[in-house]
Design a protein around this motif. Structure first.
Motif, PDB file in Angstrom:
ATOM      1  N   LEU A  99      -3.960  -4.392  10.111  1.00 43.32           N
ATOM      2  CA  LEU A  99      -3.122  -4.962   9.050  1.00 43.32           C
ATOM      3  C   LEU A  99      -3.860  -4.986   7.719  1.00 43.32           C
ATOM      4  CD1 LEU A  99      -1.183  -7.975  10.569  1.00 43.32           C
ATOM      5  CD2 LEU A  99      -0.287  -5.871   9.563  1.00 43.32           C
ATOM      6  N   LEU A 100      -5.103  -5.476   7.771  1.00 43.06           N
ATOM      7  CA  LEU A 100      -5.890  -5.566   6.543  1.00 43.06           C
ATOM      8  C   LEU A 100      -6.103  -4.189   5.936  1.00 43.06           C
ATOM      9  CD1 LEU A 100      -8.627  -8.226   7.336  1.00 43.06           C
ATOM     10  CD2 LEU A 100      -6.931  -8.287   5.507  1.00 43.06           C
ATOM     11  N   ALA A 101      -6.531  -3.245   6.786  1.00 38.62           N
ATOM     12  CA  ALA A 101      -6.853  -1.915   6.268  1.00 38.62           C
ATOM     13  C   ALA A 101      -5.608  -1.244   5.706  1.00 38.62           C
ATOM     14  CB  ALA A 101      -7.469  -1.055   7.372  1.00 38.62           C
ATOM     15  N   THR A 102      -4.486  -1.413   6.397  1.00 35.95           N
ATOM     16  CA  THR A 102      -3.268  -0.761   5.922  1.00 35.95           C
ATOM     17  C   THR A 102      -2.812  -1.357   4.602  1.00 35.95           C
ATOM     18  OG1 THR A 102      -2.643  -0.440   8.212  1.00 35.95           O
ATOM     19  CG2 THR A 102      -0.939  -0.087   6.570  1.00 35.95           C
ATOM     20  N   PHE A 103      -2.854  -2.664   4.516  1.00 40.76           N
ATOM     21  CA  PHE A 103      -2.419  -3.335   3.292  1.00 40.76           C
ATOM     22  C   PHE A 103      -3.327  -2.969   2.112  1.00 40.76           C
ATOM     23  CE2 PHE A 103      -2.456  -7.092   0.482  1.00 40.76           C
ATOM     24  CZ  PHE A 103      -1.140  -7.039   0.070  1.00 40.76           C
ATOM     25  N   LEU A 104      -4.638  -3.130   2.339  1.00 42.33           N
ATOM     26  CA  LEU A 104      -5.570  -2.798   1.258  1.00 42.33           C
ATOM     27  C   LEU A 104      -5.500  -1.310   0.926  1.00 42.33           C
ATOM     28  CD1 LEU A 104      -8.665  -4.920   2.355  1.00 42.33           C
ATOM     29  CD2 LEU A 104      -7.019  -5.413   0.549  1.00 42.33           C
ATOM     30  N   GLY A 105      -5.359  -0.497   1.973  1.00 44.31           N
ATOM     31  CA  GLY A 105      -5.277   0.947   1.767  1.00 44.31           C
ATOM     32  C   GLY A 105      -4.044   1.317   0.965  1.00 44.31           C
ATOM     33  N   ALA A 106      -2.947   0.634   1.230  1.00 42.19           N
ATOM     34  CA  ALA A 106      -1.708   0.944   0.505  1.00 42.19           C
ATOM     35  C   ALA A 106      -1.876   0.613  -0.977  1.00 42.19           C
ATOM     36  CB  ALA A 106      -0.542   0.164   1.094  1.00 42.19           C
ATOM     37  N   LEU A 107      -2.454  -0.559  -1.247  1.00 39.23           N
ATOM     38  CA  LEU A 107      -2.637  -0.941  -2.644  1.00 39.23           C
ATOM     39  C   LEU A 107      -3.601  -0.001  -3.352  1.00 39.23           C
ATOM     40  CD1 LEU A 107      -2.726  -4.834  -2.534  1.00 39.23           C
ATOM     41  CD2 LEU A 107      -0.805  -3.316  -2.955  1.00 39.23           C
ATOM     42  N   SER A 108      -4.753   0.286  -2.700  1.00 43.48           N
ATOM     43  CA  SER A 108      -5.705   1.162  -3.389  1.00 43.48           C
ATOM     44  C   SER A 108      -5.171   2.577  -3.473  1.00 43.48           C
ATOM     45  CB  SER A 108      -7.090   1.184  -2.736  1.00 43.48           C
ATOM     46  OG  SER A 108      -7.173   0.278  -1.707  1.00 43.48           O
ATOM     47  N   GLY A 109      -4.461   3.004  -2.431  1.00 46.97           N
ATOM     48  CA  GLY A 109      -3.885   4.346  -2.471  1.00 46.97           C
ATOM     49  C   GLY A 109      -2.931   4.482  -3.635  1.00 46.97           C
ATOM     50  N   TYR A 110      -2.157   3.443  -3.865  1.00 51.55           N
ATOM     51  CA  TYR A 110      -1.223   3.463  -4.994  1.00 51.55           C
ATOM     52  C   TYR A 110      -1.986   3.586  -6.311  1.00 51.55           C
ATOM     53  CZ  TYR A 110       2.099   1.893  -8.470  1.00 51.55           C
ATOM     54  OH  TYR A 110       2.878   1.808  -9.586  1.00 51.55           O
ATOM     55  N   VAL A 111      -3.021   2.768  -6.428  1.00 55.71           N
ATOM     56  CA  VAL A 111      -3.794   2.791  -7.676  1.00 55.71           C
ATOM     57  C   VAL A 111      -4.458   4.149  -7.874  1.00 55.71           C
ATOM     58  CG1 VAL A 111      -5.811   1.835  -8.850  1.00 55.71           C
ATOM     59  CG2 VAL A 111      -4.154   0.318  -7.757  1.00 55.71           C
ATOM     60  N   PHE A 112      -5.063   4.669  -6.802  1.00 54.91           N
ATOM     61  CA  PHE A 112      -5.740   5.960  -6.939  1.00 54.91           C
ATOM     62  C   PHE A 112      -4.745   7.065  -7.276  1.00 54.91           C
ATOM     63  CE2 PHE A 112      -9.465   4.320  -4.500  1.00 54.91           C
ATOM     64  CZ  PHE A 112     -10.391   4.601  -5.481  1.00 54.91           C
ATOM     65  N   SER A 113      -3.548   6.929  -6.784  1.00 51.53           N
ATOM     66  CA  SER A 113      -2.574   7.982  -7.030  1.00 51.53           C
ATOM     67  C   SER A 113      -1.968   7.886  -8.421  1.00 51.53           C
ATOM     68  CB  SER A 113      -1.467   7.898  -5.981  1.00 51.53           C
ATOM     69  OG  SER A 113      -0.407   8.741  -6.333  1.00 51.53           O
ATOM     70  N   ARG A 114      -1.732   6.659  -8.890  1.00 52.75           N
ATOM     71  CA  ARG A 114      -0.917   6.513 -10.081  1.00 52.75           C
ATOM     72  C   ARG A 114      -1.666   6.150 -11.352  1.00 52.75           C
ATOM     73  NH1 ARG A 114       2.917   8.890  -7.716  1.00 52.75           N
ATOM     74  NH2 ARG A 114       4.906   7.854  -7.329  1.00 52.75           N
ATOM     75  N   MET A 115      -2.782   5.462 -11.210  1.00 50.70           N
ATOM     76  CA  MET A 115      -3.409   4.942 -12.413  1.00 50.70           C
ATOM     77  C   MET A 115      -4.608   5.784 -12.792  1.00 50.70           C
ATOM     78  SD  MET A 115      -2.264   1.412 -12.642  1.00 50.70           S
ATOM     79  CE  MET A 115      -1.021   0.618 -11.690  1.00 50.70           C
TER      80      MET A 115
END
Ligand SMILES: Nc1ncnc2c1ncn2[C@@H]1O[C@H](COP(=O)(O)OP(=O)(O)O)[C@@H](O)[C@H]1O
Ligand SMILES: [Mg+2]
Lengths: 361, 295
Positions: free
Chosen positions: B102-118
């Protein structure tokens, strides 16, 4: 009155300058078309206006308010993207309603507005479907409906018709113009299609390599292009150019091929603006006449290619070392390889500087 | 044969092939289950017995001490059933895997979003550093880790294992989620921004739902990886926090090789992952086939 004003806009991507020092005003209640080939910087300009891209330099003013530091949501503009970009998970209704939802309108009010705009655009029967189940033309209507539903200050339309079939494209062109007229809204419209620009625009701004080349009315752009790029880009096919040289009172084409007399005004313009004797003689395809017999003021050429286009045809004539395209009525028959004679309509000849390619006359 | 019949025949052939493949893939599971429910004698008989009287002895033994030994009356002495560590270890496995997933998926989703978009300064280098955390085999870093864990009091704690596995899965989750977000057209968000949404609102209303499929995929992979992880659990835990996988291996040594016991333990361990995958996997397949991520 200016609704939107762009001052000295510059946007770079790394070392590539996408838009360079662009200044342009968009009038209220009018269609201003940003016309230019792919990669000219149209999308970038629109994105800077919407706030999706941060300009490196320059100011964007909407209704007298400098909006450079405003996030997109506070600029009150609508953006219609080239690829429609509808939300795939939501129905057409929800897609159109989305800008109203975030503004916290009441449910009945939203429903009423969405229905209104949907019937305006003839998509009321699609409201329950999801975007993947409707056609391209319908998607584009939905995208436009989503923009129309909230009456923004400026509509930014980025090649909204480019991804549609030719037939629908022409229908939508007329319809968009009708919508815009009825709502008296302000359109800032990017397209690479000169025919679209000529038919829709109140004002055309031609952009090339990130630079604004010319701003004017469709007729102005068509008949008084500032340079060879605009002359060639606008019109289908574009203007013909033949290298020539100005000598005394005439302009001569190809060694001793033919010469045209220059009027005193033309001579004056050449003397003032031309950098050398070398010029390009420009003539629109519809301003060339073809005869089968030799005649005063007509010069020999060979028929090279004939392109029938329905009511008219494009005839390509070979001169000594050049060719010119001619628009001709369909019923005239030109056998390929035939020797014919062509003449240039009086007063239609344009002259361009041989080096700078700017128009002299 | 007309077109319709031909298609029917074709479909039937495909079904036969698929059933054949299914048998091959399910065979190990069958073998595990049969070994677990056979008596020792039946399990070793050659040719293998296809029909046997199922018994749950092995399953019961997994939960009681004296693994492999007899329960009940042995030589006139009552052997009292004593709960084994297995239940606790299974519980540890469940807690550790689910929490860290759960932790890895949640944190991964947030960082993945940032790495992809920002625009992130040194984005590529950062991503590489994240990936590099997975480049060394666990054994190589295990010894310093053990010492650090002991010094920090994290040794043999569930918390310590959760941290370990979260970090372990995060690299994968970040990369996976980034590529998922990359595939979501940025225009969805931009359209929302122009429509009047803030970036946060746009993210939750339009991007997050598109990311769900990716998050489920990431979660399944990280759960399986964590659940099956052996080295860290073996090295970073003692009695209390050990997970089920290394403990099964542990039972290899003590009383000879009791295959029935191992098969029963393994079967019980496979179960939660299978259930989880089936529950979420349908979601995953639906997402992939119906083009949740399609313009
Ligand atoms: N995000 C970007 N990163 C790098 N270069 C870009 C980006 N967006 C546009 N460009 C470049 O800027 C130039 C203008 O692009 P664009 O505004 O999209 O042109 P147009 O819409 O007229 O086709 C192009 O050369 C393009 O390659
Ligand atoms: Mg573009």
């Amino acid at each position: 009155m200016l609704k939107l004003s762009i001052q000295d806009l510059t946007k770079k991507f790394g070392r590539k300058t996408a838009v360079s020092n662009l200044s342009l005003g968009v009038e209220s209640g009018k269609i201003t078309v940003l016309l230019g080939p792919t990669g000219a910087g149209k999308t970038t300009t629109l994105r800077c206006v919407a706030g999706l891209e941060k300009p490196d330099q320059g100011t964007i003013t909407i209704e007298g308010q400098v909006v450079n530091d405003y996030p997109p949501k506070d600029r009150d503009v609508a953006f219609v993207f080239q690829n429609f970009s509808l939300y795939p998970r939501y129905t057409v209704f929800e897609n159109i309603a989305s800008p109203l939802r975030i503004r916290g309108l009441r449910q009945e009010e939203i429903a009423q507005k969405v229905k209104e705009v949907a019937s305006f655009l003839h998509i009321d029967h699609l409201l329950d479907r999801r975007p993947i189940f409707i056609s391209g033309g319908e998607m584009q209507r939905v995208a436009i409906a989503r923009a129309l539903v909230r009456r923004p200050k400026v509509f930014l339309l980025d090649e909204p018709l480019t991804n549609l079939d030719a037939k629908i494209r022409e229908e939508m062109r007329t319809e968009l113009k009708r919508l815009q007229g009825e709502m008296e809204s302000t359109f800032f419209y990017a397209t690479p299609d000169q025919a679209e620009a000529l038919s829709m625009a109140d004002t055309i701004a031609v952009i090339h390599h990130g630079h604004l080349v010319q701003v004017g009315t469709p007729t102005g752009i068509y008949h008084q292009p500032v340079n060879m790029f605009v002359a060639d880009f606008v019109g289908s096919p574009g203007m013909n150019f033949i290298p020539a040289s100005v000598e005394g009172e005439t302009v001569n084409v190809g060694p001793g091929y033919f010469s045209l007399p220059l009027s005193p005004e033309m001579r004056k313009a050449c003397a003032e603006q031309a950098t050398s004797k070398e010029v390009f003689l420009g003539i629109r395809p519809e301003d060339v006449l073809i005869r089968f017999e030799a005649q005063e003021g007509f010069y020999p050429a060979l028929v090279e290619v004939v392109e029938p286009l329905g009511v008219l045809q494009i005839v390509r004539l070979r001169l000594n070392h050049h060719f010119i395209r001619v628009r001709s009525e369909e019923n005239a028959h030109f056998p390929v390889g035939e020797k014919v004679f062509f003449g240039l309509k009086e007063g239609k000849v344009r002259l361009f500087d041989g080096k700078s390619e700017k128009r002299i006359w | 044969m007309n077109e319709f019949q031909r298609r029917q025949v074709k479909n039937r052939i495909i079904v036969v092939i698929l059933v054949g493949m299914l048998c091959v893939y399910l065979f190990p599971i069958y073998w595990m289950f049969s070994t677990a429910t056979k008596t020792k004698l039946d399990a070793f008989s050659l040719p293998p017995k296809w029909v046997w009287r199922p018994q749950i002895e092995n399953f019961r033994n997994v939960f009681y001490v004296g693994a492999g030994g007899a329960l009940g009356r042995v030589k006139g002495i009552e052997v009292k059933p004593k709960p084994s560590a297995f239940l606790r270890q299974l519980g540890n496995s469940i807690i550790v895997s689910f929490v860290s997933t759960l932790l890895a998926t949640f944190l991964g989703a947030l960082s993945g979003y940032v790495f992809s978009r920002m625009r992130v300064r040194g984005k590529d280098d950062l991503l590489f550093v994240i990936l590099s955390s997975r480049m060394l085999p666990p054994v190589v870093i295990a010894i310093p880790l053990v010492m650090m864990y002991r010094a920090l009091g994290l040794f043999d704690t569930l918390f310590g294992l959760i941290i370990m596995y979260t970090v372990f899965n995060l690299a994968f989750a970040v990369w996976m989620m980034r590529s998922f977000v990359d595939d979501i057209p940025i225009e969805y968000e931009e359209a929302a921004l122009v429509d009047g949404y803030s970036r946060f609102q746009a993210f939750f209303k339009f991007i997050f739902p598109e990311m769900r499929v990716g998050m489920v995929a990431t979660a399944i992979f990280s759960l399986i990886m964590t659940w099956n992880e052996f080295t860290f659990s073996l090295l970073l835990t003692g009695e209390r926090a050990r997970t089920a996988v290394p403990s099964i291996a542990h039972s290899l040594g003590t009383a000879g090789v009791n295959w029935g016991h191992i098969a029963a333990g393994s079967f019980l361990m496979v179960l939660p992952v299978v259930v989880f995958t089936f529950l979420l996997g349908g979601n995953l397949i639906r997402g992939f086939t119906f083009g949740a991520i399609k313009e």
